[in-house]
Design an enzyme around this catalytic site. Structure first.
Site: not given
Length: 898
Positions: A856-857
């Site tokens: 997600y990052i």
């Protein structure tokens, strides 16, 4: 069918199309405004213990509450490809199941041990615990600040886009006007293309014409060459003295190729060698048997392979002691026996009817398998090396494919072997038999002009496809869940990298629209139209708490849940503003979370749960995932619910990195990075249960730190041995035993040091002997080992003398007080680093950092962190992650912004 299913109405209760003002007013009186923690923060996650309200149904779903199927059973690989990709893969933590001795399996919850809900602590988000501000308020303040920054950023980006678009139009108009005055033959020829990109003269280039998401960072001195393709070889093939060397393939910097991947066509040419099948099953030796009711039995190879698989797993108690696992195993095992002649007593030859699981004894099979495992471990280094070489030789042709003329690594070219399905979480099909996959089930995807790999002798492939819109090479359908399995390119391949790149670029694009979306759904939370209010509430939950959208499931699938498919029993409301979620999420992992919500959201959920709704009825009965995603696509092309997870994680991390300061050393800098990562995980709801081995790991780290403190103390005693006046000069406290360290602890630690030295010397001796034997040289005799172990005896004698006299003699050549002081300072630095790492690990125990960091990052943010603070990329990214995110490492500098 259960009694509860018989009593349920055939038609599910559905919310009214509109919400009257009278209903709204009545709910306003029932639902007061929140007190304490502001909305938008997950307060706890984990199984519930005690509640002052009705407890959610065990495992988060009720009997008979499965959703209707939305896809036919004859769905193709294209239909299946619409499911969530591996970005949403959860942690593989499995909970231990209930004891199998209960009288009724139906009344038993699958979770054996109930623990307290996980709650975020101040240390976990890098804050001081003695602050008077409640943690929930502190978290919400952080989140509110980030959301405010996001709103300003969106307005700024749209303004920049508007200016850029205006300039572009103005420039185009000016260019067209000038072009009209130029004779036709003088007009410029189209720019030449190379490697998919257009060559443009520097003076003709205008960065304002490039969309924000594609702008390259400004070039720095010494970095200009980074934008050009590089050779992979260490030396230039054309360099002097290397004229005959074959030039290596140029590195393809696809992230600089703006035209690539815009259409549906993924490749023009594709060549590969197919897949490797697992070896055939080898029947058990005559002296090894499955026992039933105390008697050894024999059977056909098919059911025996199923029994062998169970017996090999006896050490995996959380599987084999699971009642669901046992039940499913018995069903498939008995079916295989029925289809293959049943089982017979090995001695008498009489037929044996295997009915009861508790009469089966797999211990002899387990002992046989364990003996094989130990024998494999006991192989010499030379034998292991030879076996690996043989294995590598077999796999070599399958490691790579040729994709549009480029060599690309294949991800997993092995067909899954047969075995007992384990599943994740509390999967209802755990223990089912995954059948052996035959070539007749395999579909090959390959270029039209390529040579199709040959199937095993006597077999044929199911189908040959030339699907250049797909990125898969091989496909088959497994029998347990009916899922399609694919052989894809490796994570570090161009195609996978482009997929990740596009995902994060889409999240960056969402930055421009997030303020409008939030403004709209907050307004629609009060809409009179039920469908709009449900949609707004769903988007709120997805944005604020990282819930997955959820898809409808067929009757034969695990009853997993997402936001749009939440049922009546999955949500419990606790006044004034707490919502408790409890359901089986992706991969049957239990999702439990207590959250504070906006009062209007709390009121809406109360309306959505009004009578006559009951267990099994949908919360969002006027909303579907497809309708939600269609609505979101109106804000920007390709926007779906799952983009919010990526956006929220990346934007939060980007904001926190901007606030980060330079730390004294790499260890403390990494702690700051992990603190930021933890905040992302907590605010985005990426949590986990504490690992079973966490306490042991922490104990080992504490022992390591104490060991270094003991070394410091011994060095200080050696200083006194050289100069006893130091005690008066430095003070007696400097030379005292470290706090918490006793004489008994010292003796125990000394014994462990002696044993460790003995093991180290012995292993080195054995390794050297293995090497000599591999080179056909004479091995060293045991006397050599005895000679080497004299050092251990000397160490033991030295410790005994120190304990008796209370003095430590100075060691080493050229021993001086200054030298020992230098060693003490170095140890102090190592202790400081170890303590930071220990604190970091303790803080990580309940937070899934890897979930955020891998999926997600935006990986470019981690690269920016490393370049900005001089931290080696190996610290945050493992070797596998460095390969996966190679494009990110090579594409940005420290000035890049998400």
């Amino acid at each position: 069918m259960s009694d509860s299913e018989d009593d349920r109405p055939l038609v599910k209760a559905k919310s009214s199309a509109t919400i009257s003002k009278a209903t709204d007013a009545a709910m306003d009186r029932e639902v007061p405004t929140h007190n304490g923690v502001a909305p938008g923060v997950s307060m706890a996650m984990g199984p519930v213990t005690e509640m002052d309200i009705d407890e959610p149904i065990t495992n988060g779903h009720a009997a008979g509450s499965k959703r209707k199927a939305s896809l036919g059973k004859g769905k193709s690989y294209k239909d299946d490809s619409g499911s969530d990709d591996d970005d949403d893969v959860p942690l593989t933590k499995r909970r231990k199941t209930a004891d199998s001795n209960s009288d009724s399996e139906d009344d038993k919850p699958l979770v054996k041990k109930v623990v307290k809900p996980i709650k975020a602590t101040a240390h976990q988000i890098g804050e001081d615990s003695d602050d008077e501000v409640p943690l929930g308020v502190k978290l919400q303040e952080t989140k509110a600040k980030i959301e405010k920054a996001a709103e300003k950023e969106a307005v700024k980006l749209r303004k920049e886009d508007k200016v850029a678009e205006s300039k572009k139009k103005s420039k185009k108009k000016s260019s067209d006007d000038e072009d009209d005055d130029v004779p036709l033959k003088k007009k410029a020829k189209p720019a030449a293309k190379t490697n998919g990109t257009t060559k443009v003269k520097k003076e003709d280039s205008d960065d304002d014409d490039v969309p924000l998401v594609r702008k390259a960072p400004a070039a720095k001195k010494g970095k200009a060459e980074a934008a050009t393709p590089k050779k992979k070889g260490k030396k230039d093939a054309e360099s002097p003295g290397n004229e005959d060397a074959e030039p290596e393939e140029e590195e393809y910097r696809w992230w600089e190729d703006t035209a690539k991947g815009d259409g549906t066509k993924k490749w023009s040419t594709l060549e590969h060698n197919g897949v490797i099948f697992p070896p055939e099953y080898e029947p058990l030796p005559a002296n090894v048997s499955l026992f039933y009711d105390g008697k050894p039995v024999k059977m056909h190879a098919v059911p025996e392979e199923i029994a062998h698989a169970f017996g090999a797993m006896l050490n995996s108690t959380h599987n084999v002691e699971n009642p669901t696992f046992q039940k499913n195993f018995m069903e498939d095992f008995r079916e295989a026996l029925k289809q293959n002649g049943g089982a017979k007593d090995k001695k008498s030859g009489e037929k044996v009817d295997i009915k009861h699981f508790d009469k089966l004894d797999f211990q002899h099979i387990f002992n046989h398998v364990d003996a094989e495992r130990q024998a494999k471990k006991a192989l010499s280094a030379a034998e292991k090396k030879q076996k690996k070489a043989e294995k590598d030789a077999i796999e070599a042709p399958f490691l790579y494919c040729t994709w549009d003329g480029r060599k690309q690594k294949v991800g997993n070219f092995r067909v899954e072997p047969p075995g007992l399905f384990r599943g994740r979480g509390e999967h209802p099909k755990t223990g089912k038999w995954k059948k052996r996959v035959s070539p007749e089930q395999i579909t090959i995807n390959i270029g039209k002009e390529a040579m199709v790999p040959a199937p095993p002798v006597g077999h044929k492939w199911k189908e040959i496809k030339n699907d250049n819109e797909g990125t898969w090479l091989v496909m088959w359908q497994e029998n347990v869940n009916g899922n399609y399995k694919y052989v894809m390119l490796a994570a570090n391949s161009d195609v996978k990298g482009q997929s990740d790149f596009k995902k994060f670029e889409k999240a960056r694009e969402l930055k421009k629209h997030i303020d409008k979306i939030r403004k709209d759904y907050h307004r629609e939370l009060k809409s009179d139209v039920m469908a709009e209010r449900q949609r707004a509430t769903a988007v709120y939950l997805i944005d604020q708490f990282a819930l997955r959208a959820g898809n409808e499931k067929g009757d034969d699938e695990a009853d997993t849940v997402g936001c749009c498919s939440l049922k009546f029993e999955h949500i419990t409301l606790r006044k004034p503003d707490t919502v408790i979620f409890d359901f089986l999420g992706k991969d049957s992992i239990r999702f439990y979370s207590e959250v504070k919500v906006d009062p209007q959201v709390f009121k809406n959920l109360k309306i959505f749960k009004r009578d006559p709704k009951q267990d099994g009825d949908d919360i969002f009965d006027r909303l579907t995932t497809s309708a939600l995603n269609k609505h979101l696509s109106n804000y920007m092309p390709g926007l779906t619910a799952k983009v919010f997870r990526t956006y929220n994680a990346s934007f939060t991390m980007a904001t926190l990195l901007k606030e980060m300061k330079k730390a004294p050393n790499a260890a403390e800098q990494m702690k700051d990075y992990n603190d930021a990562n933890r905040k992302v995980a907590i605010l985005c709801n990426h949590k986990r249960t504490v690992g079973a081995g966490h306490a042991t790991q922490m104990e080992k780290m504490d022992t390591k730190i104490d060991g270094m403190r003991y070394q410091q103390w011994r060095l200080k005693q050696m200083m006194l041995d050289l100069d006893d006046k130091l005690k008066k000069k430095r003070g007696a406290a400097f030379f005292e035993l470290p706090e918490g360290m006793t004489q008994d602890w010292i003796k125990e630690h000394q014994a462990s040091l002696i044993e460790a030295e003995k093991v180290k010397i012995t292993k080195k001796f054995e390794k050297e002997n293995e090497k000599l034997e591999a080179e056909d040289q004479k091995a060293m005799k045991p006397k050599e080992l005895e000679s080497r172990l004299e050092v251990v005896k000397e160490l033991e004698s030295k410790f005994k003398k120190e304990n008796k006299t209370g003095k430590v003699e100075a060691e080493g050549k050229g021993a001086t007080v200054e030298r020992f002081e230098t060693q003490i300072e170095k140890l102090e630095q190592r202790i400081a680093v170890a303590r930071v790492q220990s604190e970091d690990r303790e803080n990580n125990k309940e937070v899934a950092l890897s979930t955020s960091k891998i999926n997600y990052i935006d990986p470019r943010l981690t690269v920016v962190f490393c370049k900005k603070f001089g931290v080696p990329i190996e610290k945050p990214f493992s070797k596998t992650m460095r390969e996966k995110f190679d494009w990110a490492i090579k594409s940005v500098d420290e000035d890049w912004e998400f």
